[in-house]
Design a protein around this motif. Structure first.
Motif, PDB file in Angstrom:
ATOM      1  N   UNK A 150     -10.021 -26.855 -17.016  1.00  4.20           N
ATOM      2  CA  UNK A 150      -9.626 -25.563 -16.960  1.00  4.20           C
ATOM      3  C   UNK A 150      -8.258 -25.348 -17.005  1.00  4.20           C
ATOM      4  N   UNK A 151      -7.513 -26.365 -16.263  1.00  2.00           N
ATOM      5  CA  UNK A 151      -5.880 -26.185 -16.271  1.00  2.00           C
ATOM      6  C   UNK A 151      -5.309 -26.220 -17.826  1.00  2.00           C
ATOM      7  N   UNK A 197     -12.507 -19.305 -13.078  1.00  6.32           N
ATOM      8  CA  UNK A 197     -12.048 -18.263 -14.131  1.00  6.32           C
ATOM      9  C   UNK A 197     -10.568 -18.015 -13.550  1.00  6.32           C
ATOM     10  N   UNK A 198     -10.413 -17.706 -12.274  1.00  2.37           N
ATOM     11  CA  UNK A 198      -9.076 -17.633 -11.688  1.00  2.37           C
ATOM     12  C   UNK A 198      -8.118 -18.640 -11.899  1.00  2.37           C
ATOM     13  N   UNK A 258      -4.882 -18.274 -14.478  1.00  7.23           N
ATOM     14  CA  UNK A 258      -3.436 -18.523 -13.723  1.00  7.23           C
ATOM     15  C   UNK A 258      -2.605 -19.731 -14.543  1.00  7.23           C
ATOM     16  N   UNK A 259      -3.631 -20.721 -14.848  1.00  6.02           N
ATOM     17  CA  UNK A 259      -2.598 -21.726 -15.942  1.00  6.02           C
ATOM     18  C   UNK A 259      -2.354 -21.203 -17.194  1.00  6.02           C
ATOM     19  N   UNK A 260      -3.225 -20.275 -17.646  1.00 10.09           N
ATOM     20  CA  UNK A 260      -3.025 -20.039 -19.007  1.00 10.09           C
ATOM     21  C   UNK A 260      -2.040 -19.039 -19.026  1.00 10.09           C
ATOM     22  N   UNK A 261      -1.479 -18.340 -17.903  1.00 10.90           N
ATOM     23  CA  UNK A 261      -0.249 -17.394 -18.110  1.00 10.90           C
ATOM     24  C   UNK A 261       0.936 -17.934 -17.625  1.00 10.90           C
ATOM     25  N   UNK A 262       0.851 -19.343 -17.379  1.00  9.62           N
ATOM     26  CA  UNK A 262       2.260 -20.057 -17.049  1.00  9.62           C
ATOM     27  C   UNK A 262       2.707 -20.424 -18.396  1.00  9.62           C
TER      28      UNK A 262
END
Length: 254
Positions: free
Chosen positions: A200-201, A234-235, A239-243
């Motif tokens: 997921x990360x 999903x959260x 969050x990781x995708x937006x970093x």
């Protein structure tokens, strides 16, 4: 089929922050020290405690590592001048003292090579009294751990794992609990969710991750992940995708 206790287990390993400390001559040790993170240290022989390390590196396993549990504070392996690994440590020292282009990749590679030899030695010597390294050193438990690590999507049952170990169900459950400190199904659940978190990360879709790690539905995976991690998968993915990270490039010497 050859039993490989380390390859799948180390698939998520990432080596970072390889740094030099005090360079000393010859006689080296590889030692693990815990200070909130996992470190690999290349050190001189500790006479009254850990000597000043030649180099250290941060190890990120991709899951919640309890690899060094049951090892009385850590494993050690002597690497003297007559060892086949000694030239690798000298290369590590040389690269740290005068880094050139490609140094981070090269240093991480050196550390990975040393780590594999280090873990092989720990398994061969049976240095851990309990925990994962003790389980991997146990021929019967190792077969089931390798199977779980390699095929987390399979619908494993305690009966399946006991048969793979060549033991009765009750004997296997007792042995696994004694050596690992938890039952096989609990360990499998932790392994799956730790690997799922890593995926997921990396930005993989929740539904894909759920299937890969043996969950019959996205909802079942979401409930299990939230119980274990305290957040929705999903959260975490969002969050990781937006970093995004930005840094100014620095040219290294050739």
């Amino acid at each position: 089929m050859r039993l490989d206790r380390l390859t799948t287990f180390l698939t998520g390993l990432k080596v970072s922050d390889v740094a030099a400390t005090v360079a000393l001559e010859h006689n080296f040790f590889i030692h693990r020290q815990q200070d909130g993170k996992d470190f690999l240290l290349v050190s001189p022989e500790p006479s009254a405690g850990l000597g000043a390390p030649v180099a250290c590196a941060t190890l990120s396993w991709g899951f919640k590592s309890d690899l060094f549990r049951g090892a009385n504070g850590g494993f050690s392996m002597r690497v003297g001048p007559d060892s086949s690994l000694h030239p690798m440590i000298l290369l590590l020292e040389q690269e740290l003292s005068a880094p050139r282009c490609g140094a981070p990749l090269l240093l991480a590679g050196y550390v990975e090579v040393l780590l594999v030899h280090f873990l092989r030695n720990a398994l061969q010597q049976g240095l851990a009294e309990f925990g994962l390294m003790a389980g991997l050193a146990d021929p019967r438990l190792a077969r089931t751990l390798v199977a779980m690590h390699g095929s987390p999507d399979k619908a494993w049952s305690a009966e399946d794992l006991a048969a793979l170990a060549g033991m009765s169900r009750s004997g296997y459950m007792d042995r696994f609990q004694k050596v690992m400190g938890e039952g096989p199904m609990g360990y499998l659940r932790r392994w799956r969710l730790s690997r799922a978190r890593e995926a997921l990360e990396a930005g993989e879709r929740v539904a894909v991750v759920a299937r890969r790690f043996g969950y019959g539905s996205t909802d079942a995976f979401t409930r299990a992940f939230r119980r274990a991690e305290g957040q929705l998968p999903s959260d975490l993915r969002r969050a990781r995708s937006s970093v995004s990270s930005t840094s100014s490039p620095t040219l290294e010497s050739f």
